[in-house]
Design a protein around this motif. Structure first.
Motif, PDB file in Angstrom:
ATOM      1  N   GLY A  20      14.667  63.055  10.724  1.00 58.07           N
ATOM      2  CA  GLY A  20      14.531  61.909   9.823  1.00 58.07           C
ATOM      3  C   GLY A  20      13.199  61.183   9.977  1.00 58.07           C
ATOM      4  N   ILE A  48      20.954  60.155  12.009  1.00 64.48           N
ATOM      5  CA  ILE A  48      22.241  59.746  12.584  1.00 64.48           C
ATOM      6  C   ILE A  48      22.768  58.518  11.808  1.00 64.48           C
ATOM      7  N   PRO A  93      18.733  65.753  18.570  1.00 69.27           N
ATOM      8  CA  PRO A  93      18.741  65.844  20.043  1.00 69.27           C
ATOM      9  C   PRO A  93      19.588  67.023  20.538  1.00 69.27           C
ATOM     10  N   TRP A 190      16.630  59.537  25.141  1.00 71.41           N
ATOM     11  CA  TRP A 190      17.681  60.564  25.188  1.00 71.41           C
ATOM     12  C   TRP A 190      17.244  61.774  26.000  1.00 71.41           C
TER      13      TRP A 190
END
Ligand code: NAI
Length: 391
Positions: A20, A48, A93, A190
């Motif tokens: 994104g 997300i 991820p 992350w």
């Protein structure tokens, strides 16, 4: 030479999961896929955050009805359309790769997946089996392997110019995370959280790149066993490592070493591979990707330049701007996406002859990377012991 003419008589209907507007890697996926008119971006679950993803998708020109809230809806609704997507890229991820890749294959899509493919060898092998059963490819974006001079090095080694291969020396050691930058940077946060990256940080995130370069340069070399030592210099990252050293023994008697690090202060990228034979060595550095060092013992160093007529003819076929002009990571990725499209099309046409001689980072490269990380962690956590690679 690549000149923008479509290598296929069609353009694959393509979607994205992740990648994104706030992502690090989404733009290079799109630039590479769209560069040679081999893919047309028609749908996605880009983010997300569903609303942010829809706004982003429409800003790219994707029909708002085809900007979905999540990947399950994307695959289900696109499968119901006569003009639904045929291929999808996964740029999310790491913890999501397995489920999304599995679902995509089950819906009959070709996949381009980010590395690492997943977290365990068992999962990776399950994806390889599923890809074979569905007769759909999974391409891995080991982007650096798309550089022309990597293919040149592969050719020169295959010709025997280095002699017997003795040593492979690899590194990917940058300095960008020498402090706890993850406190302010969500894209890094992350990467140091086992919930999102599984058992490793730099081994999976960085080391798998030069590892795949070694597999590309030296396809016959098989790792027999390895030993790994890993450290968390930024203590809050433990048990995930931000630095690791790996030693490898290959089945022909050669040895290898790989240093991966995110705390190599001052280093920009530090990704290098040096293959050393009984007669000569070859070295490539990703910060100067248009040059390849060829060093014959007792002779002056030769620097091979991208785009020059002395390179192998098949290497020049992937030249985009001729010698003297710099090409970069975007061109390397475009070369890979072009290959992914050709492999997808050949698979759909059942062109086994083409596929048998065609190179691209495939699902087996994904499996090998996952197995390697798994074995490294096993070795390091047992006190840096030697572990068999294949078992
Ligand atoms: P990022 O955190 O910058 O971006 C992740 C993107 O995925 C965001 O747009 C986020 O909203 C979206 N996303 C997260 N979960 C999602 C879900 N369930 N459904 C749909 N979208 C979702 O991460 P970055 O750096 O772009 O990395 C993404 C992947 O690319 C990782 O696997 C990473 O290892 C890999 N990567 C590969 C590189 C290469 O050279 N091949 C270089 C950098 C990253």
């Amino acid at each position: 030479m690549i000149n923008g003419i479509k290598p296929l008589d069609r353009s694959l209907r393509w979607g994205m999961v992740g990648g994104g507007g706030t992502s690090q890697i989404g733009y290079i996926h799109r630039s590479a896929a769209l560069r040679d008119n081999t893919f047309t971006l028609l749908a996605g679950a880009f983010d997300i955050d569903a609303e942010r993803g829809r706004a982003f998708g429409t800003s790219l020109g994707v029909d708002s009805h085809r900007c979905y809230a999540d990947y399950e809806t994307l695959f289900r609704q696109e499968a119901e359309r006569a003009d639904g997507i045929e291929a999808v890229s996964i740029a999310t991820p790491n913890n999501t790769h397995f489920a999304i890749c599995k679902a995509a294959l089950e819906y009959g899509l070709h996949v381009v997946c980010e590395k690492p493919l997943c977290f365990t060898t068992a999962e990776a092998e399950a994806l390889a089996e599923l890809s074979q059963k569905q007769n759909k490819i999974v391409g891995l974006t080991y982007g650096y392997s798309g550089f022309q001079l990597i293919q040149q090095a592969r050719s020169m080694i295959a010709e025997g110019l280095l002699g017997d291969i003795r040593i492979v020396n690899m590194s990917f050691s940058h300095g960008f995370h020498n402090e706890a930058v993850e406190l302010d940077n969500p894209s890094t946060r992350w990467r140091v959280d086992p919930k999102f990256v599984g058992p490793s940080y730099v081994l999976g995130d960085l080391a798998t790149h030069p590892l795949f370069l070694a597999e590309t340069l030296l396809p016959a070399l098989k790792i027999k066993r390895l030993m790994c030592s890993r450290q968390s210099f930024v203590k809050t990252r433990a048990p995930l490592e931000d630095n690791a050293f790996v030693l490898m023994e290959y089945d022909n008697g050669a040895v290898g070493s790989l240093w991966c690090s995110a705390v190599n202060s001052g280093s920009m990228h530090g990704q290098r591979i040096r293959a050393i034979g009984s007669k000569a060595s070859i070295e490539w550095w990703d910060e100067q990707p248009n040059q390849l060092r060829y060093e014959v013992q007792g002779e002056p160093v030769r620097i091979l330049e991208r785009g020059m007529s002395y390179l192998a003819p098949h290497v020049l076929e992937e030249d985009r701007i001729s010698g003297g002009h710099a090409e970069g990571l975007f061109e390397a990725w475009s070369n890979l996406y072009r290959r992914f499209a050709i492999a997808m099309d050949a698979t759909d046409r059942g062109d086994k002859a083409l596929l048998a001689r065609f190179w691209y980072p495939d699902v087996h490269a994904g499996v090998a990377g996952v197995r390697w990380v798994e074995r490294c962690v096993e070795s390091a956590d047992a006190g840096a012991i030697w572990v068999d690679f294949a078992s």
